[in-house]
Write a protein that holds these residues in place. Structure first.
Motif, PDB file in Angstrom:
ATOM      1  N   MET A 129       0.823  -1.204   0.000  1.00 39.26           N
ATOM      2  CA  MET A 129       0.000   0.000   0.000  1.00 39.26           C
ATOM      3  C   MET A 129       0.862   1.261   0.000  1.00 39.26           C
ATOM      4  SD  MET A 129      -2.966  -0.985   2.779  1.00 39.26           S
ATOM      5  CE  MET A 129      -3.705   0.654   2.759  1.00 39.26           C
ATOM      6  N   ALA A 130       1.989   1.215   0.685  1.00 40.11           N
ATOM      7  CA  ALA A 130       2.892   2.361   0.779  1.00 40.11           C
ATOM      8  C   ALA A 130       3.846   2.440  -0.407  1.00 40.11           C
ATOM      9  CB  ALA A 130       3.687   2.282   2.075  1.00 40.11           C
ATOM     10  N   HIS A 131       3.665   1.562  -1.394  1.00 43.36           N
ATOM     11  CA  HIS A 131       4.527   1.504  -2.581  1.00 43.36           C
ATOM     12  C   HIS A 131       5.979   1.209  -2.211  1.00 43.36           C
ATOM     13  CE1 HIS A 131       1.122   2.917  -4.916  1.00 43.36           C
ATOM     14  NE2 HIS A 131       0.993   3.940  -4.085  1.00 43.36           N
ATOM     15  N   GLU A 132       6.152   0.419  -1.159  1.00 45.97           N
ATOM     16  CA  GLU A 132       7.485  -0.037  -0.787  1.00 45.97           C
ATOM     17  C   GLU A 132       7.736  -1.418  -1.390  1.00 45.97           C
ATOM     18  OE1 GLU A 132       7.741   2.186   3.585  1.00 45.97           O
ATOM     19  OE2 GLU A 132       8.074   0.032   3.432  1.00 45.97           O
ATOM     20  N   ASN A 133       9.010  -1.732  -1.546  1.00 47.40           N
ATOM     21  CA  ASN A 133       9.402  -3.098  -1.890  1.00 47.40           C
ATOM     22  C   ASN A 133       9.645  -3.838  -0.578  1.00 47.40           C
ATOM     23  OD1 ASN A 133      10.466  -5.484  -2.830  1.00 47.40           O
ATOM     24  ND2 ASN A 133      12.411  -4.607  -3.483  1.00 47.40           N
ATOM     25  N   PRO A 134       8.837  -4.844  -0.241  1.00 48.18           N
ATOM     26  CA  PRO A 134       8.970  -5.496   1.059  1.00 48.18           C
ATOM     27  C   PRO A 134      10.386  -5.963   1.377  1.00 48.18           C
ATOM     28  CG  PRO A 134       6.921  -6.174   0.031  1.00 48.18           C
ATOM     29  CD  PRO A 134       7.665  -5.362  -0.995  1.00 48.18           C
ATOM     30  N   ALA A 135      11.077  -6.521   0.402  1.00 48.86           N
ATOM     31  CA  ALA A 135      12.424  -7.020   0.663  1.00 48.86           C
ATOM     32  C   ALA A 135      13.364  -5.906   1.106  1.00 48.86           C
ATOM     33  CB  ALA A 135      12.975  -7.703  -0.590  1.00 48.86           C
ATOM     34  N   GLN A 136      13.241  -4.751   0.488  1.00 53.60           N
ATOM     35  CA  GLN A 136      14.093  -3.619   0.857  1.00 53.60           C
ATOM     36  C   GLN A 136      13.819  -3.178   2.288  1.00 53.60           C
ATOM     37  OE1 GLN A 136      13.881  -0.267  -1.814  1.00 53.60           O
ATOM     38  NE2 GLN A 136      14.810   1.140  -0.350  1.00 53.60           N
ATOM     39  N   SER A 137      12.547  -3.050   2.639  1.00 57.01           N
ATOM     40  CA  SER A 137      12.190  -2.639   3.997  1.00 57.01           C
ATOM     41  C   SER A 137      12.674  -3.660   5.019  1.00 57.01           C
ATOM     42  CB  SER A 137      10.672  -2.451   4.098  1.00 57.01           C
ATOM     43  OG  SER A 137      10.221  -1.442   3.229  1.00 57.01           O
ATOM     44  N   ILE A 138      12.517  -4.931   4.695  1.00 49.33           N
ATOM     45  CA  ILE A 138      12.977  -5.997   5.580  1.00 49.33           C
ATOM     46  C   ILE A 138      14.483  -5.915   5.776  1.00 49.33           C
ATOM     47  CG2 ILE A 138      13.368  -8.501   5.664  1.00 49.33           C
ATOM     48  CD1 ILE A 138      10.502  -8.757   4.424  1.00 49.33           C
ATOM     49  N   ALA A 139      15.227  -5.736   4.686  1.00 48.36           N
ATOM     50  CA  ALA A 139      16.684  -5.690   4.763  1.00 48.36           C
ATOM     51  C   ALA A 139      17.164  -4.518   5.617  1.00 48.36           C
ATOM     52  CB  ALA A 139      17.278  -5.598   3.355  1.00 48.36           C
ATOM     53  N   VAL A 140      16.527  -3.356   5.456  1.00 49.48           N
ATOM     54  CA  VAL A 140      16.928  -2.177   6.226  1.00 49.48           C
ATOM     55  C   VAL A 140      16.640  -2.378   7.711  1.00 49.48           C
ATOM     56  CG1 VAL A 140      16.428   0.262   6.624  1.00 49.48           C
ATOM     57  CG2 VAL A 140      16.708  -0.585   4.283  1.00 49.48           C
ATOM     58  N   CYS A 141      15.474  -2.917   8.038  1.00 46.35           N
ATOM     59  CA  CYS A 141      15.129  -3.140   9.446  1.00 46.35           C
ATOM     60  C   CYS A 141      16.041  -4.184  10.092  1.00 46.35           C
ATOM     61  CB  CYS A 141      13.668  -3.554   9.573  1.00 46.35           C
ATOM     62  SG  CYS A 141      12.495  -2.227   9.227  1.00 46.35           S
ATOM     63  N   LEU A 142      16.356  -5.233   9.355  1.00 44.21           N
ATOM     64  CA  LEU A 142      17.267  -6.250   9.887  1.00 44.21           C
ATOM     65  C   LEU A 142      18.671  -5.678  10.083  1.00 44.21           C
ATOM     66  CD1 LEU A 142      16.153  -9.438   7.922  1.00 44.21           C
ATOM     67  CD2 LEU A 142      15.977  -9.067  10.386  1.00 44.21           C
ATOM     68  N   ALA A 143      19.093  -4.819   9.160  1.00 46.54           N
ATOM     69  CA  ALA A 143      20.422  -4.213   9.274  1.00 46.54           C
ATOM     70  C   ALA A 143      20.533  -3.364  10.532  1.00 46.54           C
ATOM     71  CB  ALA A 143      20.718  -3.369   8.042  1.00 46.54           C
TER      72      ALA A 143
END
Length: 323
Positions: free
Chosen positions: A206-220
């Motif tokens: 819905m936010a036009h994010e790529n889930p994998a990118q958001s996941i990678a940043v949060c995990l980092a």
């Protein structure tokens, strides 16, 4: 059952078992303990996450804990759902200090219930912290209220992790915490180590994010505590079965979850309105296990990610289609 990255917990939305037959909003409420009993029949399900205060109006924490255990499951978290009647104009962002205090108290009460039930994770979805019109919200003071309230709840939680599940809209037209970045910025400003992020696939779409990118940043940043799996067309929170629309993006999300060490629960936040809810949940579990297995092979193979888009695409295409 102990959860490990190699053998994660699969949990689901308890209210999914009250749906079906085309009824999105049943006229009668199914008792909480009956829903737990149905959840116990789902092959492959290992855990439940329950809503506070919703799932405690007709039972006690002790009774609910016993029912979850009797169903062969464990409780991996408490999800806060602020009653719309009281907080429809905002919880932590409400201009009234009295309303903000009441909203924070509900979150603190959920922390206490979480501790009583032996879990270590409280998920806060700030559903009502938003607005509809220009000049309706004082964004600066609302942000300051968020920082204050989340910090207060985190301090009360102590050794329990409090994670924030953002959603860009619904039920409000817009929300103050509308992206992964906004949640990370809030956490950074509060300075509390026990604040974290819960990411929902449909909300990211819905936010036009790529889930994998958001996941990678949060995990980092060491901030990803919760993950809610589902799918949708991106315009709304469709709550569709995992991988049913955005299969490649879901696979890439699984890739980063495995490669970068996600150790939390795989929770299915889906709405089987017209589907048999037990069958739909079993489908979610089976698909996720398959996608995780494919993602593991991709991670071990070392050929993706690849700056050569066509070469990298051949790798994931073969993993999905040619085997």
């Amino acid at each position: 059952m102990t959860m490990t990255p190699a053998q994660p917990h699969f949990a689901t939305r308890l209210n999914s078992f009250a749906l079906g037959g085309g009824v999105a909003h049943p006229k009668t409420r199914t008792p909480t303990l009956d829903l737990v009993e149905i959840a116990g029949t789902v092959a492959g399900l290992t855990a439940l996450e329950v809503n506070y205060p919703e799932h405690f109006v007709d039972t006690t924490p002790a009774e609910l804990s016993a029912a979850i255990k009797n169903a062969g499951l464990v409780n991996t978290g408490i999800q806060v759902r602020w009653p719309a009647a009281e907080f429809s104009d905002g919880g932590f962002t409400h201009p009234s200090a009295e309303v903000r205090t009441a909203a924070a108290q509900i979150a603190k009460d959920a922390v206490d219930v979480c501790r009583e039930m032996g879990s270590d994770h409280v998920i806060l979805w700030p559903a009502h912290d938003g607005y509809e019109y220009p000049f309706q919200m004082d964004y600066r003071s609302a942000w300051e209220h968020l920082v204050e309230c989340y910090g207060e709840v985190a301090d009360h939680a102590g050794d329990i992790t409090v994670s924030i599940e953002y959603k860009p809209a619904e039920p409000r037209a817009r929300t103050l915490l509308s992206t992964t970045g906004s949640v990370l910025a809030l956490i950074a400003e509060t300075g509390r180590d026990n604040l974290a992020v819960t990411l929902d696939i449909a909300h990211m779409l819905m936010a036009h994010e790529n889930p994998a990118q958001s996941i990678a940043v949060c995990l980092a940043q060491g901030r990803l505590k919760g993950l809610q799996l589902n799918d949708g067309w991106g315009a709304a929170d469709d709550g569709l079965a995992t991988g049913s629309v955005n299969l490649v993006q879901t696979l890439e999300a699984c890739f980063y979850l495995l490669r970068d060490g996600y150790a939390g629960t795989y929770y299915f936040d889906t709405d089987p309105v017209r589907e048999n809810p037990v069958r739909e949940c079993e489908t979610n579990i089976a698909r996720t296990k398959q996608l995780l297995a494919i993602a593991r092979r991709l991670a071990d193979g070392g050929r993706v990610p690849n700056p050569d888009a066509m070469e990298g695409a051949t790798v994931w295409w073969d993993a999905l289609v040619r085997q």
